[in-house]
Write a protein that holds these residues in place. Structure first.
Motif, PDB file in Angstrom:
ATOM      1  N   GLU A 156      47.590 -92.155   8.894  1.00  0.00           N
ATOM      2  CA  GLU A 156      48.594 -92.756   9.556  1.00  0.00           C
ATOM      3  C   GLU A 156      48.366 -94.419   9.171  1.00  0.00           C
ATOM      4  N   ILE A 157      49.054 -95.208   8.654  1.00  0.00           N
ATOM      5  CA  ILE A 157      48.930 -96.822   8.566  1.00  0.00           C
ATOM      6  C   ILE A 157      50.396 -97.343   8.763  1.00  0.00           C
ATOM      7  N   LEU A 158      50.435 -97.695  10.064  1.00  0.00           N
ATOM      8  CA  LEU A 158      51.800 -98.402  10.373  1.00  0.00           C
ATOM      9  C   LEU A 158      51.624 -99.702  10.727  1.00  0.00           C
ATOM     10  N   ASP A 159      52.584-100.697  10.576  1.00  0.00           N
ATOM     11  CA  ASP A 159      52.685-102.110  11.029  1.00  0.00           C
ATOM     12  C   ASP A 159      51.462-102.908  10.711  1.00  0.00           C
ATOM     13  N   THR A 160      51.033-102.646   9.452  1.00  0.00           N
ATOM     14  CA  THR A 160      49.784-103.616   9.064  1.00  0.00           C
ATOM     15  C   THR A 160      50.011-104.213   7.932  1.00  0.00           C
ATOM     16  N   ALA A 161      49.291-105.270   7.601  1.00  0.00           N
ATOM     17  CA  ALA A 161      49.616-105.977   6.415  1.00  0.00           C
ATOM     18  C   ALA A 161      48.857-105.421   5.096  1.00  0.00           C
ATOM     19  N   ILE A 162      48.493-104.073   4.955  1.00  0.00           N
ATOM     20  CA  ILE A 162      47.920-103.354   4.025  1.00  0.00           C
ATOM     21  C   ILE A 162      48.792-103.762   2.628  1.00  0.00           C
ATOM     22  N   THR A 163      48.247-104.063   1.798  1.00  0.00           N
ATOM     23  CA  THR A 163      48.439-104.374   0.388  1.00  0.00           C
ATOM     24  C   THR A 163      48.087-103.762  -0.923  1.00  0.00           C
ATOM     25  N   GLY A 164      48.686-103.818  -1.849  1.00  0.00           N
ATOM     26  CA  GLY A 164      48.293-103.284  -3.319  1.00  0.00           C
ATOM     27  C   GLY A 164      48.877-101.861  -3.290  1.00  0.00           C
ATOM     28  N   PRO A 165      48.912-101.187  -4.499  1.00  0.00           N
ATOM     29  CA  PRO A 165      49.642-100.110  -4.741  1.00  0.00           C
ATOM     30  C   PRO A 165      48.689 -98.804  -3.981  1.00  0.00           C
ATOM     31  N   LEU A 166      49.457 -97.757  -3.474  1.00  0.00           N
ATOM     32  CA  LEU A 166      48.732 -96.515  -3.084  1.00  0.00           C
ATOM     33  C   LEU A 166      47.755 -95.746  -4.129  1.00  0.00           C
ATOM     34  N   PRO A 167      46.681 -95.428  -4.048  1.00  0.00           N
ATOM     35  CA  PRO A 167      45.659 -95.035  -4.873  1.00  0.00           C
ATOM     36  C   PRO A 167      45.951 -93.812  -5.536  1.00  0.00           C
ATOM     37  N   THR A 168      46.102 -93.508  -6.794  1.00  0.00           N
ATOM     38  CA  THR A 168      46.454 -92.045  -7.295  1.00  0.00           C
ATOM     39  C   THR A 168      45.497 -91.219  -6.845  1.00  0.00           C
ATOM     40  N   GLU A 169      44.255 -91.444  -6.174  1.00  0.00           N
ATOM     41  CA  GLU A 169      43.439 -90.405  -5.621  1.00  0.00           C
ATOM     42  C   GLU A 169      43.826 -89.917  -4.527  1.00  0.00           C
ATOM     43  N   ILE A 170      44.859 -90.333  -3.809  1.00  0.00           N
ATOM     44  CA  ILE A 170      45.275 -89.603  -2.839  1.00  0.00           C
ATOM     45  C   ILE A 170      45.959 -88.449  -3.098  1.00  0.00           C
ATOM     46  N   GLY A 171      46.208 -87.919  -4.149  1.00  0.00           N
ATOM     47  CA  GLY A 171      46.613 -86.447  -4.608  1.00  0.00           C
ATOM     48  C   GLY A 171      45.497 -85.646  -4.506  1.00  0.00           C
ATOM     49  N   ASN A 172      44.303 -86.190  -4.470  1.00  0.00           N
ATOM     50  CA  ASN A 172      43.085 -85.129  -4.026  1.00  0.00           C
ATOM     51  C   ASN A 172      42.761 -84.845  -2.640  1.00  0.00           C
ATOM     52  N   CYS A 173      43.569 -85.363  -1.832  1.00  0.00           N
ATOM     53  CA  CYS A 173      43.540 -84.944  -0.440  1.00  0.00           C
ATOM     54  C   CYS A 173      44.296 -83.564  -0.022  1.00  0.00           C
TER      55      CYS A 173
END
Length: 332
Positions: free
Chosen positions: A92-109
């Motif tokens: 859960e990442i909400l209401d932050t200034a996180i930038t950049g693309p979502l990493p493709t590696e997230i598909g490994n979780c």
């Protein structure tokens, strides 16, 4: 130890398993020592002036099942090391200034059941690798800066119950493969730049209760008759969608429908009498289109039911009566 703003829990061996910091006036960055807590299962930080980035050492928290970063001052990208967190179930990442693309590696979780990344500044395309997350039940990626098309691989998520991709910059058509995600309960794709027709495979989503395609001005064509198969639907929003054709009589099968919004289209014809089956309607806003006819049998019986009804009672150009609706709270 527990207080109004900090929760720290340990197991029987005095190993820290839970860190939860909320609205505690803390500032600065996350101490690197946190990443030495290899038995930590829940790590949550919210409502604090915590800056910096998500560390590439995040995968050292090998026991972590829940990571929550909400209303912080953090920026930077989600590190690719997130894909090494095989025990992670909720991110859960909400209401932050996180930038950049979502990493493709997230598909490994592979154990991930909930992915909430909303109201951030992430960019780029939705990784097709998310389709590998067979256990995923909740996918919320709304109110970001995502671009590109909705990956067809999302149709592989047969455990998915919630899909929210609203208020991004997504383009292209709705992939017909979404019709394979048959456990979907809610789906919001509104506020993008989607184009093309509503796929007929949407009728496969017979468990769907909440659907919004609003504010996608490039969606065209008619409402598919297969929508009548979605008999659990209670909320349908087609506002600011350029639909054509007539309202299908099959919509009379949506007996659970409570709210129906449709505006700014080029539909024609009259309201089908089958809509009289929609006895649970409390909100009906169908305006700024070419539909004519008598809504009284559909909306005004029984006459005393609570309602929020709006219709095009007069033609916008000639002001000639177009729709009869004596119980409408608003007549345009």
């Amino acid at each position: 130890r527990e207080s109004t703003s900090v929760i720290v829990s340990c197991d029987a061996q005095s190993r820290v398993t839970v860190l939860n910091f909320r609205a505690n006036g803390m500032s600065g960055t996350i101490d690197p020592g946190v990443y030495l807590l290899s038995d930590l299962e829940t790590f949550a930080f919210s409502d604090a002036a915590i800056g910096g980035t998500i560390s590439t050492y995040i995968n050292h928290l090998s026991s972590l099942t829940s990571l929550s970063l909400v209303k912080l001052d953090m920026d930077g990208a989600v590190p690719s090391e997130i894909g090494l967190m095989s025990n992670l179930k909720e991110l859960e990442i909400l209401d932050t200034a996180i930038t950049g693309p979502l990493p493709t590696e997230i598909g490994n979780c592979g154990n991930l059941t909930s992915l909430y990344i909303q109201r951030t500044e992430i960019t780029g395309q939705i990784p097709s690798e998310i389709g590998n997350l067979a256990a995923l039940e909740h996918l919320f990626l709304g109110s970001n800066e995502l671009t590109g098309q909705i990956p067809s691989e999302l149709g592989l998520l047969t455990s998915l119950t919630d899909l929210w991709l609203d208020d991004n910059n997504l383009i292209g058509s709705m992939p017909p493969e979404l019709g394979r995600a048959v456990k979907l309960d809610t789906m919001s794709l509104g506020g993008n730049a989607l184009t093309g027709r509503i796929p007929t495979t949407i009728g496969n989503l017979t468990a769907l209760e909440w659907l919004s395609l609003a504010a996608n001005g490039g969606i065209t064509g008619s409402i598919p008759t297969e929508i009548g198969l979605m008999t659990e639907l209670s909320h349908l929003s087609l506002n600011s969608v350029r639909l054509t054709g007539t309202v299908p009589s099959e919509m009379g099968n949506l007996v659970q429908l409570q709210a129906f919004y449709m505006s700014s289209g080029s539909q024609n014809g009259s309201y089908p009498i089958e809509l009289t089956n929609l006895k649970n309607l409390t909100t009906f806003w169908v305006i700024w289109n070419g539909i004519t006819g008598d809504l009284d049998p559909i909306l005004c019986n029984p006459p005393n039911r609570s309602n929020n009804f709006a219709a095009d009672c007069l033609d916008r150009g000639s002001r000639i009566p177009k729709v009869t609706c004596t119980c409408c709270s608003i007549c345009f």
